[in-house]
Design a protein around this motif. Structure first.
Motif, PDB file in Angstrom:
ATOM      1  N   UNK A 170      81.067 120.691 -71.540  1.00 44.40           N
ATOM      2  CA  UNK A 170      80.139 121.130 -70.218  1.00 44.40           C
ATOM      3  C   UNK A 170      78.845 121.671 -70.900  1.00 44.40           C
ATOM      4  N   UNK A 171      78.968 121.785 -72.345  1.00 40.47           N
ATOM      5  CA  UNK A 171      77.610 122.308 -72.861  1.00 40.47           C
ATOM      6  C   UNK A 171      77.068 121.242 -73.761  1.00 40.47           C
ATOM      7  N   UNK A 195      75.222 118.475 -73.216  1.00 38.74           N
ATOM      8  CA  UNK A 195      73.738 117.942 -72.991  1.00 38.74           C
ATOM      9  C   UNK A 195      72.994 118.846 -73.186  1.00 38.74           C
ATOM     10  N   UNK A 196      73.100 120.347 -73.108  1.00 36.90           N
ATOM     11  CA  UNK A 196      72.121 121.305 -73.350  1.00 36.90           C
ATOM     12  C   UNK A 196      72.074 121.382 -75.085  1.00 36.90           C
ATOM     13  N   UNK A 197      73.176 121.069 -75.568  1.00 40.98           N
ATOM     14  CA  UNK A 197      73.121 120.956 -77.021  1.00 40.98           C
ATOM     15  C   UNK A 197      72.381 119.978 -77.987  1.00 40.98           C
ATOM     16  N   UNK A 198      72.366 119.038 -77.031  1.00 36.15           N
ATOM     17  CA  UNK A 198      71.361 117.883 -77.683  1.00 36.15           C
ATOM     18  C   UNK A 198      70.042 117.844 -77.566  1.00 36.15           C
ATOM     19  N   UNK A 199      69.736 118.770 -76.637  1.00 33.14           N
ATOM     20  CA  UNK A 199      68.107 118.957 -76.325  1.00 33.14           C
ATOM     21  C   UNK A 199      67.374 119.312 -77.677  1.00 33.14           C
ATOM     22  N   UNK A 200      67.995 120.253 -78.349  1.00 34.45           N
ATOM     23  CA  UNK A 200      67.303 120.682 -79.689  1.00 34.45           C
ATOM     24  C   UNK A 200      67.236 119.722 -80.634  1.00 34.45           C
TER      25      UNK A 200
END
Length: 221
Positions: free
Chosen positions: A152-153, A155-160
């Motif tokens: 669930x996280x 997508x956010x982890x790929x942003x950096x």
């Protein structure tokens, strides 16, 4: 008089310990993700640093427009075409930490070699090595981040990671251009190399130092 059972008294403590442990794991995971994002930043810089100095290299090495286009295009696409499937197998079965260190060594070697090329073939090989390391590092890092973050996280982890790639490419143009301008103007002089060559050597040394520190810290294991 009612007394609470030992199990009921222990429940809040167990829950607090679980929350604390989860918080520690999350901080550790995000710290590792930050290191991996910086790794892709470094890869993008090494891959793109030739762009702001390409005209000077073209003049010194007497390259044609076609040769320069091959250096900037085909040299980077060959590793993708030839190594995509073998690399995927290695990512699934090999030690990804050491694979990533190997990719960092490859792009560092290619960048350092660019400072000492003497003709079109040597430049092509040097830029191919830099592109090989930088491009092949991306699936390795994505695989590591997928293991570090819950579904669930992710997508956010790929942003950096995306930010590291984009900012790194932009930084290569800005820093490489500024450094080249200072070397041409004579306000900065690091080695006896010509001005377009020196930025590659400087960036290669910086990349080698950064890769060494990351391998010692072990944050990408």
């Amino acid at each position: 008089m009612q007394t609470s059972s030992p199990a009921a008294s222990a429940a809040p403590s167990v829950a607090a310990d679980a929350l604390h442990a989860r918080g520690v794991r999350l901080r550790t995971a995000w710290g590792a993700i930050a290191v991996l994002a910086l790794t892709l930043f470094s890869a993008a810089v090494m891959r793109s640093v030739f762009s702001p100095v390409q005209e000077a290299a073209k003049a010194e090495l007497r390259l044609s427009d076609v040769q320069l286009s091959l250096v900037q295009g085909l040299a980077a696409s060959i590793p993708i075409a030839l190594l995509a499937l073998p690399l995927g197998r290695l990512v699934d079965r090999g030690d990804r930490r050491w694979l990533l260190i190997g990719m960092a060594a490859t792009w560092t070697l290619g960048t350092a070699m660019t400072a000492f090329v003497w003709d079109f073939p040597s430049l092509f090989v040097a830029r191919m090595l830099a592109g090989l390391g930088a491009v092949c590092a991306v699936p390795l890092v994505i695989s590591l981040v997928a293991d570090l973050s819950p579904p669930q996280e992710r997508g956010r982890a790929m942003m950096p990671l995306n930010m590291g790639i984009q900012i790194g490419a932009a930084a290569a143009l800005v820093l490489g251009g500024v450094l080249f301008g200072q070397l041409v103007a004579g306000t900065l002089h690091a080695t006896a190399l010509t001005p377009w060559r020196e930025p590659h050597l400087i960036f290669a040394v910086a990349s080698a130092l950064a890769a060494s520190s990351r391998s010692v810290s072990g944050d990408t294991s």
